[in-house]
Design a protein around this motif. Structure first.
Motif, PDB file in Angstrom:
ATOM      1  N   SER A 177     -25.034  14.445  12.800  1.00  0.00           N
ATOM      2  CA  SER A 177     -26.348  15.077  12.759  1.00  0.00           C
ATOM      3  C   SER A 177     -26.612  15.657  11.377  1.00  0.00           C
ATOM      4  CB  SER A 177     -26.428  16.189  13.817  1.00  0.00           C
ATOM      5  OG  SER A 177     -27.673  16.866  13.738  1.00  0.00           O
ATOM      6  N   ALA A 178     -25.618  16.347  10.806  1.00  0.00           N
ATOM      7  CA  ALA A 178     -25.801  16.968   9.494  1.00  0.00           C
ATOM      8  C   ALA A 178     -26.076  15.926   8.420  1.00  0.00           C
ATOM      9  CB  ALA A 178     -24.558  17.791   9.126  1.00  0.00           C
ATOM     10  N   SER A 179     -25.358  14.798   8.466  1.00  0.00           N
ATOM     11  CA  SER A 179     -25.555  13.778   7.435  1.00  0.00           C
ATOM     12  C   SER A 179     -26.969  13.216   7.475  1.00  0.00           C
ATOM     13  CB  SER A 179     -24.522  12.654   7.603  1.00  0.00           C
ATOM     14  OG  SER A 179     -24.742  11.944   8.815  1.00  0.00           O
ATOM     15  N   TRP A 180     -27.510  13.025   8.693  1.00  0.00           N
ATOM     16  CA  TRP A 180     -28.871  12.492   8.801  1.00  0.00           C
ATOM     17  C   TRP A 180     -29.901  13.530   8.359  1.00  0.00           C
ATOM     18  CZ3 TRP A 180     -31.260   8.062   9.057  1.00  0.00           C
ATOM     19  CH2 TRP A 180     -32.603   8.025   9.419  1.00  0.00           C
ATOM     20  N   GLN A 181     -29.720  14.782   8.805  1.00  0.00           N
ATOM     21  CA  GLN A 181     -30.666  15.822   8.421  1.00  0.00           C
ATOM     22  C   GLN A 181     -30.624  16.059   6.911  1.00  0.00           C
ATOM     23  OE1 GLN A 181     -32.607  16.581  10.768  1.00  0.00           O
ATOM     24  NE2 GLN A 181     -31.378  15.910  12.515  1.00  0.00           N
ATOM     25  N   LEU A 182     -29.425  16.024   6.313  1.00  0.00           N
ATOM     26  CA  LEU A 182     -29.313  16.202   4.866  1.00  0.00           C
ATOM     27  C   LEU A 182     -29.939  15.032   4.114  1.00  0.00           C
ATOM     28  CD1 LEU A 182     -25.696  17.659   4.626  1.00  0.00           C
ATOM     29  CD2 LEU A 182     -27.844  18.873   4.186  1.00  0.00           C
ATOM     30  N   LEU A 183     -29.851  13.836   4.707  1.00  0.00           N
ATOM     31  CA  LEU A 183     -30.505  12.676   4.098  1.00  0.00           C
ATOM     32  C   LEU A 183     -32.019  12.881   4.061  1.00  0.00           C
ATOM     33  CD1 LEU A 183     -30.441   9.752   3.001  1.00  0.00           C
ATOM     34  CD2 LEU A 183     -30.558   8.976   5.386  1.00  0.00           C
ATOM     35  N   LEU A 184     -32.573  13.383   5.163  1.00  0.00           N
ATOM     36  CA  LEU A 184     -34.005  13.655   5.199  1.00  0.00           C
ATOM     37  C   LEU A 184     -34.386  14.715   4.170  1.00  0.00           C
ATOM     38  CD1 LEU A 184     -34.759  13.725   9.046  1.00  0.00           C
ATOM     39  CD2 LEU A 184     -35.259  11.893   7.427  1.00  0.00           C
ATOM     40  N   ALA A 185     -33.586  15.785   4.115  1.00  0.00           N
ATOM     41  CA  ALA A 185     -33.889  16.853   3.166  1.00  0.00           C
ATOM     42  C   ALA A 185     -33.742  16.370   1.731  1.00  0.00           C
ATOM     43  CB  ALA A 185     -32.972  18.054   3.418  1.00  0.00           C
ATOM     44  N   GLY A 186     -32.663  15.633   1.459  1.00  0.00           N
ATOM     45  CA  GLY A 186     -32.418  15.169   0.107  1.00  0.00           C
ATOM     46  C   GLY A 186     -33.430  14.165  -0.385  1.00  0.00           C
ATOM     47  N   GLY A 187     -34.016  13.409   0.550  1.00  0.00           N
ATOM     48  CA  GLY A 187     -35.023  12.437   0.151  1.00  0.00           C
ATOM     49  C   GLY A 187     -36.300  13.070  -0.350  1.00  0.00           C
ATOM     50  N   GLY A 188     -36.560  14.304   0.108  1.00  0.00           N
ATOM     51  CA  GLY A 188     -37.742  15.014  -0.364  1.00  0.00           C
ATOM     52  C   GLY A 188     -39.039  14.323  -0.027  1.00  0.00           C
ATOM     53  N   ALA A 189     -39.992  14.440  -0.910  1.00  0.00           N
ATOM     54  CA  ALA A 189     -41.341  13.922  -0.668  1.00  0.00           C
ATOM     55  C   ALA A 189     -41.355  12.405  -0.513  1.00  0.00           C
ATOM     56  CB  ALA A 189     -42.266  14.347  -1.800  1.00  0.00           C
ATOM     57  N   LEU A 190     -40.528  11.693  -1.289  1.00  0.00           N
ATOM     58  CA  LEU A 190     -40.526  10.235  -1.225  1.00  0.00           C
ATOM     59  C   LEU A 190     -40.088   9.749   0.142  1.00  0.00           C
ATOM     60  CD1 LEU A 190     -40.842   7.489  -2.561  1.00  0.00           C
ATOM     61  CD2 LEU A 190     -38.477   7.685  -3.382  1.00  0.00           C
ATOM     62  N   LEU A 191     -38.966  10.276   0.637  1.00  0.00           N
ATOM     63  CA  LEU A 191     -38.481   9.889   1.958  1.00  0.00           C
ATOM     64  C   LEU A 191     -39.446  10.364   3.032  1.00  0.00           C
ATOM     65  CD1 LEU A 191     -36.128   8.459   3.328  1.00  0.00           C
ATOM     66  CD2 LEU A 191     -34.990  10.658   3.556  1.00  0.00           C
ATOM     67  N   THR A 243     -39.994  16.013  10.620  1.00  0.00           N
ATOM     68  CA  THR A 243     -41.164  15.976   9.751  1.00  0.00           C
ATOM     69  C   THR A 243     -41.321  17.296   9.005  1.00  0.00           C
ATOM     70  OG1 THR A 243     -42.273  14.463  11.275  1.00  0.00           O
ATOM     71  CG2 THR A 243     -43.662  15.616   9.681  1.00  0.00           C
ATOM     72  N   TYR A 244     -41.132  18.385   9.730  1.00  0.00           N
ATOM     73  CA  TYR A 244     -41.217  19.703   9.099  1.00  0.00           C
ATOM     74  C   TYR A 244     -40.107  19.882   8.073  1.00  0.00           C
ATOM     75  CZ  TYR A 244     -41.126  24.750   8.498  1.00  0.00           C
ATOM     76  OH  TYR A 244     -41.132  26.009   7.948  1.00  0.00           O
ATOM     77  N   LEU A 245     -38.909  19.405   8.387  1.00  0.00           N
ATOM     78  CA  LEU A 245     -37.779  19.510   7.462  1.00  0.00           C
ATOM     79  C   LEU A 245     -38.079  18.811   6.139  1.00  0.00           C
ATOM     80  CD1 LEU A 245     -34.845  20.105   6.679  1.00  0.00           C
ATOM     81  CD2 LEU A 245     -34.174  18.070   7.978  1.00  0.00           C
ATOM     82  N   VAL A 246     -38.608  17.594   6.221  1.00  0.00           N
ATOM     83  CA  VAL A 246     -38.913  16.836   5.009  1.00  0.00           C
ATOM     84  C   VAL A 246     -40.017  17.518   4.207  1.00  0.00           C
ATOM     85  CG1 VAL A 246     -39.791  14.646   4.125  1.00  0.00           C
ATOM     86  CG2 VAL A 246     -38.123  14.658   5.977  1.00  0.00           C
ATOM     87  N   SER A 247     -41.077  17.920   4.883  1.00  0.00           N
ATOM     88  CA  SER A 247     -42.187  18.553   4.166  1.00  0.00           C
ATOM     89  C   SER A 247     -41.771  19.898   3.586  1.00  0.00           C
ATOM     90  CB  SER A 247     -43.382  18.732   5.106  1.00  0.00           C
ATOM     91  OG  SER A 247     -43.058  19.589   6.186  1.00  0.00           O
ATOM     92  N   LEU A 248     -40.916  20.640   4.293  1.00  0.00           N
ATOM     93  CA  LEU A 248     -40.429  21.922   3.792  1.00  0.00           C
ATOM     94  C   LEU A 248     -39.649  21.736   2.496  1.00  0.00           C
ATOM     95  CD1 LEU A 248     -39.962  24.987   4.222  1.00  0.00           C
ATOM     96  CD2 LEU A 248     -37.896  24.369   5.495  1.00  0.00           C
ATOM     97  N   THR A 249     -38.776  20.723   2.479  1.00  0.00           N
ATOM     98  CA  THR A 249     -37.996  20.449   1.272  1.00  0.00           C
ATOM     99  C   THR A 249     -38.902  20.075   0.111  1.00  0.00           C
ATOM    100  OG1 THR A 249     -36.207  19.618   2.684  1.00  0.00           O
ATOM    101  CG2 THR A 249     -36.072  19.120   0.339  1.00  0.00           C
ATOM    102  N   ALA A 250     -39.917  19.268   0.393  1.00  0.00           N
ATOM    103  CA  ALA A 250     -40.832  18.853  -0.663  1.00  0.00           C
ATOM    104  C   ALA A 250     -41.622  20.032  -1.212  1.00  0.00           C
ATOM    105  CB  ALA A 250     -41.776  17.783  -0.130  1.00  0.00           C
ATOM    106  N   ARG A 251     -41.932  21.015  -0.352  1.00  0.00           N
ATOM    107  CA  ARG A 251     -42.748  22.150  -0.785  1.00  0.00           C
ATOM    108  C   ARG A 251     -41.935  23.282  -1.408  1.00  0.00           C
ATOM    109  NH1 ARG A 251     -44.567  24.937   2.999  1.00  0.00           N
ATOM    110  NH2 ARG A 251     -43.678  23.921   4.836  1.00  0.00           N
ATOM    111  N   THR A 252     -40.622  23.324  -1.098  1.00  0.00           N
ATOM    112  CA  THR A 252     -39.812  24.440  -1.598  1.00  0.00           C
ATOM    113  C   THR A 252     -38.747  23.950  -2.569  1.00  0.00           C
ATOM    114  OG1 THR A 252     -38.386  24.282   0.371  1.00  0.00           O
ATOM    115  CG2 THR A 252     -40.236  25.833   0.457  1.00  0.00           C
ATOM    116  N   SER A 253     -37.520  23.799  -2.066  1.00  0.00           N
ATOM    117  CA  SER A 253     -36.418  23.375  -2.926  1.00  0.00           C
ATOM    118  C   SER A 253     -35.374  22.661  -2.079  1.00  0.00           C
ATOM    119  CB  SER A 253     -35.770  24.582  -3.620  1.00  0.00           C
ATOM    120  OG  SER A 253     -35.152  25.429  -2.661  1.00  0.00           O
ATOM    121  N   LEU A 254     -34.485  21.959  -2.767  1.00  0.00           N
ATOM    122  CA  LEU A 254     -33.407  21.255  -2.055  1.00  0.00           C
ATOM    123  C   LEU A 254     -32.510  22.252  -1.327  1.00  0.00           C
ATOM    124  CD1 LEU A 254     -31.941  18.636  -1.387  1.00  0.00           C
ATOM    125  CD2 LEU A 254     -30.658  18.898  -3.524  1.00  0.00           C
ATOM    126  N   ARG A 255     -32.278  23.403  -1.929  1.00  0.00           N
ATOM    127  CA  ARG A 255     -31.429  24.429  -1.296  1.00  0.00           C
ATOM    128  C   ARG A 255     -32.011  24.860   0.043  1.00  0.00           C
ATOM    129  NH1 ARG A 255     -31.380  30.149  -1.733  1.00  0.00           N
ATOM    130  NH2 ARG A 255     -29.329  31.039  -1.237  1.00  0.00           N
TER     131      ARG A 255
END
Length: 207
Positions: free
Chosen positions: A163-177, A24-36
């Motif tokens: 694990s990386a593929s799933w975590q990257l999917l969460l990050a890449g989805g951003g706010a929508l995911l 949850t933190y990973l997704v919200s962090l990506t939405a608030r900052t950047s994909l990088r």
């Protein structure tokens, strides 16, 4: 080789799929900052999973000879540990879903990409469920046969990649995911899917 690859992928996805506090933190962090920043944070989580997979694989091989006389009790104990983790994850998800306990907490200013990686690495390493999961999985499935270093490497890399593929999917989805998977229904579904994978692994090691 193929068996080690498949086992690693299943192990990686089994521990990574549940959407909990870290995801949850990973997704919200990506939405608030950047994909990088999100990608670096996701790789921090995957690195922790990979390190635990490595420790479990090396420990399982080293202890295989000593544990051979108690192979059957060990296999049952390992299966029971995995089943317990699966049931506990499912029960917790159902309770949270029914109780609407999705507490919101104030978060500090978003970190840089490097700090995000180190923060998520440390948080995930502090999760005892991860090391217990990998140790039980490797000891329960590898104690009968000698495992080559190459197979160990394949298992660890596959677990990391899953694990990386799933975590990257969460990050890449951003706010929508994030809106989809961090809600009550998303948490419930992902936790139940992960519990199902873990239960399948527990049953497989007994067959």
């Amino acid at each position: 080789m193929t068996a080690a690859l498949v086992a690693g992928l299943l192990a990686g996805y089994g521990i990574a799929v549940p959407v909990g506090a870290v995801a949850t933190y990973l997704v919200s962090l990506t939405a608030r900052t950047s994909l990088r920043t999100g990608v670096c944070a996701a790789l921090g989580v995957a690195t922790a999973d990979g390190l635990y997979a490595l420790v479990a694989a090396l420990g399982g091989s080293a202890l295989a000879a000593a544990l051979r006389p108690v192979l059957v009790p060990l296999r049952w104990a390992s299966a029971l540990v995995l089943a317990f983790l699966a049931v506990r994850g499912a029960v917790t998800a159902v309770r949270h879903h029914r109780g609407h306990r999705l507490a919101t907490r104030s978060t500090p200013p978003p970190p840089s990409a490097a700090r995000a990686y180190l923060a998520l690495l440390g948080i995930t390493l502090l999760n005892p469920t991860t090391v217990i999961y990998f140790a039980a999985l490797v000891l329960g499935t590898r104690a009968t046969d000698a495992v080559s270093p190459l197979e160990q490497g394949v298992f660890v890399l596959a677990a990391f990649a899953a694990s990386a593929s799933w975590q990257l999917l969460l990050a890449g989805g951003g706010a929508l995911l994030g809106r989809l998977l961090t809600g009550r229904r998303g948490r419930l579904v992902t936790a139940l899917v992960s519990s199902g994978v873990i239960l399948l692994l527990a049953v497989k090691m007994l067959l």
